[in-house]
Design a protein around this motif. Sequence first.
Motif, PDB file in Angstrom:
ATOM      1  N   THR A 150     -19.993 -29.590 -23.389  1.00  0.00           N
ATOM      2  CA  THR A 150     -20.930 -29.080 -22.406  1.00  0.00           C
ATOM      3  C   THR A 150     -22.105 -28.219 -22.905  1.00  0.00           C
ATOM      4  O   THR A 150     -23.032 -28.876 -22.485  1.00  0.00           O
ATOM      5  CB  THR A 150     -20.044 -27.922 -21.785  1.00  0.00           C
ATOM      6  OG1 THR A 150     -18.743 -28.614 -20.826  1.00  0.00           O
ATOM      7  CG2 THR A 150     -20.971 -27.503 -20.705  1.00  0.00           C
ATOM      8  N   ALA A 151     -21.810 -27.928 -24.232  1.00  0.00           N
ATOM      9  CA  ALA A 151     -23.202 -27.203 -24.808  1.00  0.00           C
ATOM     10  C   ALA A 151     -23.980 -28.546 -25.429  1.00  0.00           C
ATOM     11  O   ALA A 151     -25.164 -28.472 -25.348  1.00  0.00           O
ATOM     12  CB  ALA A 151     -22.753 -26.575 -26.131  1.00  0.00           C
ATOM     13  N   VAL A 152     -23.283 -29.687 -25.769  1.00  0.00           N
ATOM     14  CA  VAL A 152     -24.152 -30.652 -26.086  1.00  0.00           C
ATOM     15  C   VAL A 152     -25.241 -31.407 -25.157  1.00  0.00           C
ATOM     16  O   VAL A 152     -26.273 -31.526 -25.073  1.00  0.00           O
ATOM     17  CB  VAL A 152     -23.455 -31.711 -27.056  1.00  0.00           C
ATOM     18  CG1 VAL A 152     -24.238 -32.995 -27.125  1.00  0.00           C
ATOM     19  CG2 VAL A 152     -23.144 -31.345 -28.379  1.00  0.00           C
ATOM     20  N   VAL A 153     -24.191 -31.453 -23.727  1.00  0.00           N
ATOM     21  CA  VAL A 153     -24.951 -32.129 -22.817  1.00  0.00           C
ATOM     22  C   VAL A 153     -26.428 -31.156 -22.160  1.00  0.00           C
ATOM     23  O   VAL A 153     -27.139 -31.645 -21.829  1.00  0.00           O
ATOM     24  CB  VAL A 153     -23.890 -32.164 -21.617  1.00  0.00           C
ATOM     25  CG1 VAL A 153     -24.792 -32.597 -20.288  1.00  0.00           C
ATOM     26  CG2 VAL A 153     -22.825 -33.451 -22.044  1.00  0.00           C
ATOM     27  N   SER A 157     -30.069 -32.026 -22.179  1.00  0.00           N
ATOM     28  CA  SER A 157     -31.015 -31.918 -20.743  1.00  0.00           C
ATOM     29  C   SER A 157     -32.295 -31.411 -21.156  1.00  0.00           C
ATOM     30  O   SER A 157     -33.278 -31.899 -20.493  1.00  0.00           O
ATOM     31  CB  SER A 157     -30.249 -31.227 -20.061  1.00  0.00           C
ATOM     32  OG  SER A 157     -30.508 -29.749 -20.012  1.00  0.00           O
ATOM     33  N   THR A 158     -32.406 -30.414 -22.170  1.00  0.00           N
ATOM     34  CA  THR A 158     -33.908 -30.093 -22.322  1.00  0.00           C
ATOM     35  C   THR A 158     -34.801 -31.024 -22.972  1.00  0.00           C
ATOM     36  O   THR A 158     -36.008 -31.010 -22.817  1.00  0.00           O
ATOM     37  CB  THR A 158     -33.626 -28.828 -23.514  1.00  0.00           C
ATOM     38  OG1 THR A 158     -33.239 -29.081 -24.433  1.00  0.00           O
ATOM     39  CG2 THR A 158     -32.822 -27.688 -22.784  1.00  0.00           C
ATOM     40  N   THR A 159     -34.207 -31.905 -23.842  1.00  0.00           N
ATOM     41  CA  THR A 159     -35.030 -32.851 -24.463  1.00  0.00           C
ATOM     42  C   THR A 159     -35.323 -33.774 -23.288  1.00  0.00           C
ATOM     43  O   THR A 159     -36.541 -34.330 -23.340  1.00  0.00           O
ATOM     44  CB  THR A 159     -34.223 -33.609 -25.264  1.00  0.00           C
ATOM     45  OG1 THR A 159     -33.686 -32.887 -26.397  1.00  0.00           O
ATOM     46  CG2 THR A 159     -35.095 -34.949 -26.232  1.00  0.00           C
ATOM     47  N   GLN A 164     -41.142 -34.431 -18.268  1.00  0.00           N
ATOM     48  CA  GLN A 164     -41.539 -33.880 -16.807  1.00  0.00           C
ATOM     49  C   GLN A 164     -42.308 -32.620 -16.831  1.00  0.00           C
ATOM     50  O   GLN A 164     -43.202 -32.351 -16.375  1.00  0.00           O
ATOM     51  CB  GLN A 164     -40.392 -34.049 -15.876  1.00  0.00           C
ATOM     52  CG  GLN A 164     -40.896 -33.273 -14.526  1.00  0.00           C
ATOM     53  CD  GLN A 164     -39.378 -33.183 -13.463  1.00  0.00           C
ATOM     54  OE1 GLN A 164     -38.545 -33.392 -14.086  1.00  0.00           O
ATOM     55  NE2 GLN A 164     -39.725 -33.137 -12.341  1.00  0.00           N
ATOM     56  N   ALA A 165     -41.381 -31.743 -17.705  1.00  0.00           N
ATOM     57  CA  ALA A 165     -41.995 -30.246 -17.670  1.00  0.00           C
ATOM     58  C   ALA A 165     -42.644 -29.809 -18.933  1.00  0.00           C
ATOM     59  O   ALA A 165     -43.357 -28.922 -18.737  1.00  0.00           O
ATOM     60  CB  ALA A 165     -40.630 -29.532 -17.681  1.00  0.00           C
ATOM     61  N   GLY A 166     -42.591 -30.821 -19.998  1.00  0.00           N
ATOM     62  CA  GLY A 166     -43.291 -30.424 -20.993  1.00  0.00           C
ATOM     63  C   GLY A 166     -44.635 -30.246 -21.133  1.00  0.00           C
ATOM     64  O   GLY A 166     -45.304 -29.788 -22.081  1.00  0.00           O
ATOM     65  N   ILE A 167     -45.334 -30.903 -20.000  1.00  0.00           N
ATOM     66  CA  ILE A 167     -46.847 -30.837 -20.104  1.00  0.00           C
ATOM     67  C   ILE A 167     -47.296 -29.491 -19.521  1.00  0.00           C
ATOM     68  O   ILE A 167     -48.336 -29.011 -19.667  1.00  0.00           O
ATOM     69  CB  ILE A 167     -47.543 -31.926 -19.064  1.00  0.00           C
ATOM     70  CG1 ILE A 167     -48.717 -32.377 -19.375  1.00  0.00           C
ATOM     71  CG2 ILE A 167     -47.278 -31.602 -17.859  1.00  0.00           C
ATOM     72  CD1 ILE A 167     -49.307 -33.497 -18.727  1.00  0.00           C
ATOM     73  N   TYR A 206     -32.810 -25.021 -32.375  1.00  0.00           N
ATOM     74  CA  TYR A 206     -33.314 -26.090 -31.536  1.00  0.00           C
ATOM     75  C   TYR A 206     -34.173 -25.863 -30.262  1.00  0.00           C
ATOM     76  O   TYR A 206     -35.122 -26.513 -30.144  1.00  0.00           O
ATOM     77  CB  TYR A 206     -32.039 -26.900 -30.877  1.00  0.00           C
ATOM     78  CG  TYR A 206     -32.281 -28.097 -29.962  1.00  0.00           C
ATOM     79  CD1 TYR A 206     -32.593 -29.282 -30.736  1.00  0.00           C
ATOM     80  CD2 TYR A 206     -32.602 -27.927 -28.687  1.00  0.00           C
ATOM     81  CE1 TYR A 206     -33.107 -30.421 -29.927  1.00  0.00           C
ATOM     82  CE2 TYR A 206     -32.596 -29.108 -27.936  1.00  0.00           C
ATOM     83  CZ  TYR A 206     -33.010 -30.316 -28.650  1.00  0.00           C
ATOM     84  OH  TYR A 206     -33.481 -31.451 -27.692  1.00  0.00           O
ATOM     85  N   MET A 207     -34.085 -24.613 -29.875  1.00  0.00           N
ATOM     86  CA  MET A 207     -35.160 -24.021 -28.935  1.00  0.00           C
ATOM     87  C   MET A 207     -36.450 -24.009 -29.485  1.00  0.00           C
ATOM     88  O   MET A 207     -37.439 -24.655 -28.946  1.00  0.00           O
ATOM     89  CB  MET A 207     -34.833 -22.808 -28.328  1.00  0.00           C
ATOM     90  CG  MET A 207     -33.474 -22.596 -27.399  1.00  0.00           C
ATOM     91  SD  MET A 207     -33.144 -21.078 -26.887  1.00  0.00           S
ATOM     92  CE  MET A 207     -34.461 -20.052 -26.283  1.00  0.00           C
ATOM     93  N   VAL A 208     -36.729 -23.666 -30.569  1.00  0.00           N
ATOM     94  CA  VAL A 208     -37.954 -23.525 -31.489  1.00  0.00           C
ATOM     95  C   VAL A 208     -38.548 -24.786 -31.320  1.00  0.00           C
ATOM     96  O   VAL A 208     -39.651 -25.056 -31.426  1.00  0.00           O
ATOM     97  CB  VAL A 208     -37.681 -22.675 -33.001  1.00  0.00           C
ATOM     98  CG1 VAL A 208     -38.995 -22.701 -33.342  1.00  0.00           C
ATOM     99  CG2 VAL A 208     -37.223 -21.126 -32.482  1.00  0.00           C
ATOM    100  N   THR A 209     -37.545 -25.659 -31.983  1.00  0.00           N
ATOM    101  CA  THR A 209     -37.798 -27.005 -32.352  1.00  0.00           C
ATOM    102  C   THR A 209     -38.388 -27.875 -31.258  1.00  0.00           C
ATOM    103  O   THR A 209     -39.226 -28.455 -30.994  1.00  0.00           O
ATOM    104  CB  THR A 209     -36.722 -27.954 -32.935  1.00  0.00           C
ATOM    105  OG1 THR A 209     -36.440 -27.194 -34.271  1.00  0.00           O
ATOM    106  CG2 THR A 209     -37.162 -29.197 -33.530  1.00  0.00           C
ATOM    107  N   ALA A 210     -37.631 -27.767 -29.885  1.00  0.00           N
ATOM    108  CA  ALA A 210     -37.932 -28.343 -28.674  1.00  0.00           C
ATOM    109  C   ALA A 210     -39.005 -27.766 -28.321  1.00  0.00           C
ATOM    110  O   ALA A 210     -40.041 -28.868 -27.579  1.00  0.00           O
ATOM    111  CB  ALA A 210     -36.837 -28.065 -27.634  1.00  0.00           C
ATOM    112  N   ASN A 211     -39.420 -26.618 -28.248  1.00  0.00           N
ATOM    113  CA  ASN A 211     -40.701 -25.980 -27.850  1.00  0.00           C
ATOM    114  C   ASN A 211     -41.790 -26.584 -28.514  1.00  0.00           C
ATOM    115  O   ASN A 211     -42.978 -26.993 -27.968  1.00  0.00           O
ATOM    116  CB  ASN A 211     -40.840 -24.542 -27.845  1.00  0.00           C
ATOM    117  CG  ASN A 211     -41.847 -23.844 -27.015  1.00  0.00           C
ATOM    118  OD1 ASN A 211     -42.051 -24.399 -26.038  1.00  0.00           O
ATOM    119  ND2 ASN A 211     -42.418 -22.851 -27.847  1.00  0.00           N
ATOM    120  N   GLY A 212     -41.648 -26.711 -29.925  1.00  0.00           N
ATOM    121  CA  GLY A 212     -42.781 -27.241 -30.745  1.00  0.00           C
ATOM    122  C   GLY A 212     -42.857 -28.795 -30.380  1.00  0.00           C
ATOM    123  O   GLY A 212     -44.190 -29.052 -30.452  1.00  0.00           O
ATOM    124  N   GLY A 213     -41.901 -29.453 -30.350  1.00  0.00           N
ATOM    125  CA  GLY A 213     -42.055 -30.910 -29.696  1.00  0.00           C
ATOM    126  C   GLY A 213     -43.099 -30.885 -28.467  1.00  0.00           C
ATOM    127  O   GLY A 213     -43.712 -31.935 -28.400  1.00  0.00           O
TER     128      GLY A 213
END
Length: 334
Positions: A150-153, A157-159, A164-167, A206-213
């Motif tokens: 569940t945690a991996v899924v 989902s944030t990736t 859609q939302a990254g912009i 991962y949150m920090v990394t995803a936000n930077g990406g």
Amino acid sequence: FRRFVLVCFPESFSYNPSFVSPDASKISTQERKDDQVAAECERQITQMLYRNNGFAIGLSAAVSLLVAAGNLAMSGPPALIGLWLSIFLGIQGWRYWQLRRARRYFANGGEPTMASRAPVLHGIVVSAIGWALAGVMLLPTGNFEARLFTAVVIVSSTTGAIPQAGIWAKAYLSYLIISMVPVALVLLLHPVEQIDMVLGLAVFLYMVTANGGAKRFRTSMLDSVRLGVERAHLIRELEEARDRAHASSRAKTEFLANVSHEIRTPINAILGFSEMALDDPRSDDMPRHLNGIRRSARALLSLVNDVLDMSKIESGMLTTEQTCFSLDETIAGL
């Protein structure tokens, strides 16, 4: 400040031309161009947001079914899983309803604006709440394999939400915090295995990394859209300049044709009067012939001056002159 005063109180400086900077018109034109480019970028980005939203809704619903099936297969509580799945699918149904409303709005001629983007952005945040509920409701009741699955899924989902939302910086950051912080806290505060705490810290990393990406994606996407819009504006301006050049060329051709006709008329008059004067030098009509020659010569000189004034107009060096003239002679020369 000068532009503000001139726009708000133009009559206050109507008799002081030196107050306005010579580059004010250029600045105003550039500002209008920048505003047009920005508005077009906003329109294209909004259209892109809605174009990707339908696929994102369907994908989220499919992933939620996968999460539910995986937890059931790993001996999760069916009632709790069914409750969460119902809530999550209800959220996706609401998002799809909002999407249909927006599509009808655009089909009726509505313009993409910040207000028209609100349903999609709200849907992103509400979807994040649905994943947060998965972390709160499913992680504490599952075994280690179910928790890890569940945690991996949820993290994955944030990736998938970046296109859609990254912009939108605030929307994606809200999605990250709302969906992933509950997962990390459950893993840290209610560990089943020792590795759960490591996984919780990894989620924060991962949150920090995803936000930077997402920031890099946002920068490249905005630059790409802006370059495309500026290129389209440049092509449009070049086409308008080409049309103006063609119109100017046609106008010059017509002008030369008219000038040729106007030059021919006084020249013919000069030649005619000259021949009549030469045929009978002692005729009583000699003064009339000479006056005709003088009028024609003056008309020809005036026409040549008009042609020279045309070149002065094109170079921006035209000046006005005050001269005396005889109204009777001017009317007689028409």
